[in-house]
Scaffold this active site. Structure first.
Site, PDB file in Angstrom:
ATOM      1  N   GLU A  71     -23.165 -74.402 -55.781  1.00 39.89           N
ATOM      2  CA  GLU A  71     -24.732 -74.507 -55.856  1.00 39.89           C
ATOM      3  C   GLU A  71     -25.404 -72.771 -55.824  1.00 39.89           C
ATOM      4  O   GLU A  71     -24.621 -71.934 -55.247  1.00 39.89           O
ATOM      5  CB  GLU A  71     -25.758 -75.008 -54.606  1.00 39.89           C
ATOM      6  CG  GLU A  71     -25.520 -76.574 -55.081  1.00 39.89           C
ATOM      7  CD  GLU A  71     -26.486 -77.208 -53.986  1.00 39.89           C
ATOM      8  OE1 GLU A  71     -27.510 -77.251 -53.980  1.00 39.89           O
ATOM      9  OE2 GLU A  71     -25.679 -77.858 -52.783  1.00 39.89           O
ATOM     10  N   GLU A  86      -2.529 -71.701 -61.848  1.00 38.62           N
ATOM     11  CA  GLU A  86      -3.160 -70.363 -61.736  1.00 38.62           C
ATOM     12  C   GLU A  86      -2.285 -69.195 -61.855  1.00 38.62           C
ATOM     13  O   GLU A  86      -2.264 -68.125 -61.336  1.00 38.62           O
ATOM     14  CB  GLU A  86      -3.649 -70.372 -60.225  1.00 38.62           C
ATOM     15  CG  GLU A  86      -4.716 -71.267 -60.019  1.00 38.62           C
ATOM     16  CD  GLU A  86      -5.573 -71.013 -58.606  1.00 38.62           C
ATOM     17  OE1 GLU A  86      -5.081 -70.138 -57.870  1.00 38.62           O
ATOM     18  OE2 GLU A  86      -6.576 -71.760 -58.164  1.00 38.62           O
TER      19      GLU A  86
HETATM   20  C1  XIL Z   1      -7.576 -75.742 -51.802  1.00 41.51           C
HETATM   21  C2  XIL Z   1      -7.932 -76.851 -51.033  1.00 41.51           C
HETATM   22  O1  XIL Z   1      -9.014 -77.558 -51.206  1.00 41.51           O
HETATM   23  C3  XIL Z   1      -7.907 -76.188 -49.502  1.00 41.51           C
HETATM   24  O2  XIL Z   1      -8.420 -77.242 -48.314  1.00 41.51           O
HETATM   25  C4  XIL Z   1      -6.830 -75.221 -49.209  1.00 41.51           C
HETATM   26  O3  XIL Z   1      -7.195 -74.596 -47.967  1.00 41.51           O
HETATM   27  C5  XIL Z   1      -6.556 -74.337 -50.188  1.00 41.51           C
HETATM   28  O4  XIL Z   1      -6.420 -74.861 -51.581  1.00 41.51           O
HETATM   29  N1  XIL Z   1      -7.705 -74.462 -56.770  1.00 41.51           N
HETATM   30  C6  XIL Z   1      -6.577 -75.362 -56.617  1.00 41.51           C
HETATM   31  C7  XIL Z   1      -6.414 -76.283 -55.421  1.00 41.51           C
HETATM   32  O5  XIL Z   1      -5.552 -75.523 -57.580  1.00 41.51           O
HETATM   33  O6  XIL Z   1      -4.989 -76.391 -54.871  1.00 41.51           O
HETATM   34  C8  XIL Z   1      -7.187 -75.401 -54.259  1.00 41.51           C
HETATM   35  O7  XIL Z   1      -7.097 -76.359 -52.965  1.00 41.51           O
HETATM   36  C9  XIL Z   1      -8.398 -75.031 -54.681  1.00 41.51           C
HETATM   37  C10 XIL Z   1      -8.483 -74.121 -56.019  1.00 41.51           C
END
Ligand code: XIL
Length: 380
Positions: free
Chosen positions: A276, A157
């Protein structure tokens, strides 16, 4: 490979499995991993160690369906090194052991992410810039899993199209400048000479006012990295789809994937799920909408020969990170008066009871129809 030949192979694989269901008339579908494999790709799911350890049914479903496991939390810096120098590998090691025993590969998610920096490292990055901080971290994590992890999301990101350089104003950028992405790739390469190094990003799926500038900023970043010879092998499109976002343009998605492929990179779908919109409709309608969007997306994505695999962010709605929020519920005044509930968000292939949903069937169909891939056969 012609799509019809592909489909025949999937059907043959399905027919080889024992029948299921009361009538016994329907052949049980093959697993997603088998269906993906037949198109030369991987299918994987993200999961947390505590869910795998504490829930035998979920664990069995994951092993059955997934050829790759992405650690949802365990490999993030804040989880590994909550205090400076005190690396706690217990959970990640356990996850690796589990995967090895189950015959499941592990995807390296993620090294550099602005949302998983330990507090002490955040503080350290506010002082004089010292790249040794990152080097030390990479040196302690990457070689430890060198055998087991062959693909790394080195940077997760990094994009913000509102910034002049297209890069998010993160602690990394503030400390090390916009060149931190290239440096992270270079440093990862030192410790992982043979792994595939990737950048993972969200908001690249739609041809709308939000995602269009994100796509452009992403391509600009890739061009800058490649101009400097950075060791980048592939990119992950997170693919958090959203039924509230309006139409998905398959044409523009194909064109965008083609732009990525033209740069010699391989591409993957790294975090597919569907948020959704309409929680008040009957479950069948909801599931059909989710499945249609997932299939439209994958049909276009898997047309790209350099698209090498698909991972969903979770496997079952039982453990989805997507929540039905109070704001979602407020959109339907008067709904659920009869005491029923909207339940959970139904945006993953298995429902909360671990049953296969229309999204699952849509994914099988998308893999079956996918033309063969050309890129990176060694990376699945
Ligand atoms: C998310 C997890 O699913 C959550 O449990 C945690 O609290 C935060 O991270 N993009 C990503 C992931 O690259 O690492 C993220 O995962 C969701 C969004």
């Amino acid at each position: 490979m012609p799509p019809d030949l592909n489909r025949r192979r999937v059907l043959a694989a399905m027919a080889a499995l024992p029948v299921d269901g009361p009538g016994g008339a329907e052949p049980a579908p093959a697993s997603l991993r088998a269906a993906a494999r037949l198109s030369g790709r991987w299918y994987g799911g993200a999961a947390r160690l505590d869910h795998l350890q504490g829930d035998a049914d979920f664990r069995a479903a994951l092993v059955r369906e997934c050829g790759v496991l992405t650690p949802e939390l365990e490999l993030k810096w804040a989880a590994l090194e909550p205090r400076r120098g005190e690396l706690d590998f217990r959970r990640m090691d356990a996850l690796i052991d589990f995967a090895r025993q189950a015959g499941v590969a592990v995807h390296g998610h993620t090294l550099v992410w602005h949302r998983s920096i330990p507090d002490w490292a955040q503080a350290a990055m506010q002082g004089p810039a010292d790249w040794r901080l990152i080097e030390r971290y990479f040196a302690s994590v990457i070689p430890r899993y060198g055998e087991a992890i062959t693909r790394w999301d080195v940077v997760n990101e990094p994009i913000d199209p509102a910034a002049a350089d297209g890069l998010r104003d993160s602690a990394y950028k503030r400390a090390f400048g916009p060149d931190y992405v290239r440096r992270a790739l270079e440093t990862a390469r030192v410790f992982a000479p043979n792994a595939k190094l990737m950048i993972n990003e969200y908001g690249l799926e739609y041809d709308d006012a939000e995602d269009r500038p994100r796509r452009a900023a992403f391509l600009r970043l890739l061009d800058r990295l490649q101009a400097k010879g950075a060791p980048l092998d592939g990119v992950g499109l997170q693919s958090h789809l959203n039924l509230g976002k309006g139409r998905l343009s398959q044409t523009s998605l194909r064109a965008f994937l083609h732009e990525l492929a033209a740069r010699g990179l391989f591409v993957s779908v790294s975090e597919l799920d569907v948020k959704e919109l309409d929680y008040a409709s009957p479950v069948e309608r909801r599931d059909a909408a989710v499945a249609a969007l997932a299939q439209a997306y994958l049909d276009a994505a898997l047309d790209e020969p350099r698209m090498v695999g698909v991972t969903t962010w979770g496997l079952s709605d039982r453990y989805s990170w997507l929540e039905v929020t109070p704001a979602d519920l407020r959109r339907f005044p008067g709904a659920w008066r009869d005491g029923s509930t909207p339940g959970v968000n139904r945006g993953l292939p298995l429902d909360a009871a671990l049953q296969r949903k229309p999204m699952y069937q849509a994914m099988l169909a998308a893999f079956a129809a996918a033309p063969g891939k050309t890129a990176g056969s060694s990376i699945i």
